[in-house]
Design an enzyme around this catalytic site. Structure first.
Site, PDB file in Angstrom:
ATOM      1  N   ASN A  61       0.875  -1.182   0.000  1.00 17.07           N
ATOM      2  CA  ASN A  61       0.000   0.000   0.000  1.00 17.07           C
ATOM      3  C   ASN A  61       0.911   1.232   0.000  1.00 17.07           C
ATOM      4  OD1 ASN A  61      -1.805   2.044   0.509  1.00 17.07           O
ATOM      5  ND2 ASN A  61      -2.283   1.406   2.602  1.00 17.07           N
TER       6      ASN A  61
ATOM      7  N   LYS B 291       0.107   4.196  -0.215  1.00  8.56           N
ATOM      8  CA  LYS B 291      -0.588   5.356   0.387  1.00  8.56           C
ATOM      9  C   LYS B 291      -0.439   6.585  -0.515  1.00  8.56           C
ATOM     10  CE  LYS B 291       0.273   3.425   4.898  1.00  8.56           C
ATOM     11  NZ  LYS B 291      -0.035   3.553   6.297  1.00  8.56           N
TER      12      LYS B 291
ATOM     13  N   HIS C 158      -9.639   0.858   4.697  1.00  5.89           N
ATOM     14  CA  HIS C 158      -8.386   1.053   5.433  1.00  5.89           C
ATOM     15  C   HIS C 158      -8.658   1.967   6.625  1.00  5.89           C
ATOM     16  CE1 HIS C 158      -4.297   2.294   6.369  1.00  5.89           C
ATOM     17  NE2 HIS C 158      -3.883   1.248   5.694  1.00  5.89           N
TER      18      HIS C 158
ATOM     19  N   GLU D 152      -7.103   4.378   7.817  1.00  2.00           N
ATOM     20  CA  GLU D 152      -6.899   5.813   7.565  1.00  2.00           C
ATOM     21  C   GLU D 152      -8.122   6.403   6.881  1.00  2.00           C
ATOM     22  OE1 GLU D 152      -3.141   5.402   5.551  1.00  2.00           O
ATOM     23  OE2 GLU D 152      -2.208   4.815   7.441  1.00  2.00           O
TER      24      GLU D 152
ATOM     25  N   GLU E 158      -5.625  -5.377  10.364  1.00  2.00           N
ATOM     26  CA  GLU E 158      -4.620  -4.340  10.593  1.00  2.00           C
ATOM     27  C   GLU E 158      -4.930  -3.611  11.896  1.00  2.00           C
ATOM     28  OE1 GLU E 158      -2.598  -3.093   6.696  1.00  2.00           O
ATOM     29  OE2 GLU E 158      -4.316  -1.803   6.970  1.00  2.00           O
TER      30      GLU E 158
ATOM     31  N   GLY F 231       2.036   2.010  10.726  1.00  2.00           N
ATOM     32  CA  GLY F 231       2.948   3.135  10.594  1.00  2.00           C
ATOM     33  C   GLY F 231       3.636   3.532  11.890  1.00  2.00           C
TER      34      GLY F 231
ATOM     35  N   SER G 133       3.129  -2.322  10.248  1.00  2.00           N
ATOM     36  CA  SER G 133       4.583  -2.260  10.408  1.00  2.00           C
ATOM     37  C   SER G 133       5.305  -3.557  10.038  1.00  2.00           C
ATOM     38  CB  SER G 133       4.943  -1.829  11.835  1.00  2.00           C
ATOM     39  OG  SER G 133       4.443  -0.524  12.095  1.00  2.00           O
TER      40      SER G 133
HETATM   41  C1  PEP Z   1      -0.959  -0.059   5.808  1.00  2.00           C
HETATM   42  O1  PEP Z   1      -0.968   1.090   5.410  1.00  2.00           O
HETATM   43  O2  PEP Z   1      -1.846  -0.832   5.455  1.00  2.00           O
HETATM   44  C2  PEP Z   1       0.114  -0.473   6.706  1.00  2.00           C
HETATM   45  C3  PEP Z   1       0.052  -1.657   7.249  1.00  2.00           C
HETATM   46  O3  PEP Z   1       1.140   0.435   6.922  1.00  2.00           O
HETATM   47  P1  PEP Z   1       2.556   0.133   7.646  1.00  2.00           P
HETATM   48  O4  PEP Z   1       3.096  -1.136   7.039  1.00  2.00           O
HETATM   49  O5  PEP Z   1       3.382   1.330   7.323  1.00  2.00           O
HETATM   50  O6  PEP Z   1       2.269  -0.018   9.090  1.00  2.00           O
END
Ligand code: PEP
Length: 259
Positions: A13, A15, A99, A101, A171, A177, A217
């Site tokens: 992703n 982003k 997601h 976010e 997630e 992040g 992460s």
């Molecule tokens: C994501 O944006 O779905 C995500 C898991 O980000 P990160 O790997 O940076 O935590």
């Protein structure tokens, strides 16, 4: 009850990162390393503005293309939105929906995610449906309640066939992040719970064939222990997917597990 086949899917992703030239450069680096991809599936989810550019770079490679969001109507007066047929036409096979976010900053709810899933499936896209609890919810011991509400909400009214055609991504919001990853056993436990919910609402067969990704992460250092877990069928990767060597290393780890 783990997934029956152990193929792994690794999705990046990107982003809100990468201009056209930057995106092409990243995709080209990933293509250079793509000969390691054999048994696993690798999906790139760049921003809308570079989908076409990335599609051209990864054409005739094993990489698959995904988007980060979609609207539920096919066309019309919905300024700023992008429809499932538009994503299909640019070469997308996947789309991330719900997601955290988008839930946090753009008001997405289980109900809107549910509409997006239905529209995506109708156009032949594979939705990657995100669920996960916040740190407060985990600390309050509410993880299962939150996941149950989200899974039942986003899958509302979906047929067996529809659920067979989607992917779930667990997630935990506190792990996205932040550099904080869920312990593999804790992540696996939630994945098993999601499978159990799908088993109850659908059938053992639908549940055992469901692909459940872990996200939060994930990087080249922690991927192995996570991907080894029985109920973890791949990873949705944000930050580390912008670094070609990290993303390719995670894919290489997945390859060594499924080989
Ligand atoms: C994501 O944006 O779905 C995500 C898991 O980000 P990160 O790997 O940076 O935590």
């Amino acid at each position: 009850m783990a997934k029956l086949d152990r193929s792994l899917l690794i999705a990046g992703n990107w982003k809100m990162n990468k201009t056209v030239n930057e995106a092409k450069e990243l995709a080209e680096e990933l293509v250079k390393g793509s000969n390691i991809i054999r048994a696993s599936t690798a999906v790139l989810c760049p921003p809308f503005t570079v989908l076409g550019a990335v599609a051209s770079v990864i054409e005739s490679t094993v990489y698959r293309l995904g988007a980060q969001n979609v609207f539920w109507e096919d066309s019309g007066a919905f300024t700023g939105e992008v429809s499932p047929p538009m994503l299909r036409a640019v070469g997308c096979q996947y789309v991330i929906v719900g997601h955290s976010e988008r839930r946090q900053y753009f008001g997405e709810t289980d109900a809107s995610v549910n509409r997006k899933i239905k529209a995506a499936l109708h156009s032949g896209l594979t939705p990657i449906v995100c669920v996960g609890e916040t740190l407060q919810e985990r600390e309050d011991g509410k993880t299962h309640d939150v996941i149950k509400k989200q899974i039942n909400g986003v899958l509302e009214g979906l047929t067996d066939e529809a659920v067979r055609s989607l992917i779930v991504a667990y997630e935990p919001v506190w792990a996205i992040g932040t550099g904080m990853t869920a312990e593999p056993e804790d992540a696996d436990e939630v994945h098993a719970y999601i499978r159990e919910l799908v088993n109850i609402a659908y059938s053992p067969d639908v549940s055992q064939n469901l692909t459940i990704l872990y996200g939060g992460s994930v990087n080249e250092s922690n991927a192995e222990t996570l991907l080894y877990m029985n109920n973890i069928d791949g990873a949705l990767i944000g930050g580390a997917s912008l670094k070609p060597e990290s993303f390719l290393q995670v894919i290489s780890t997945a390859e060594s597990i499924v080989a």
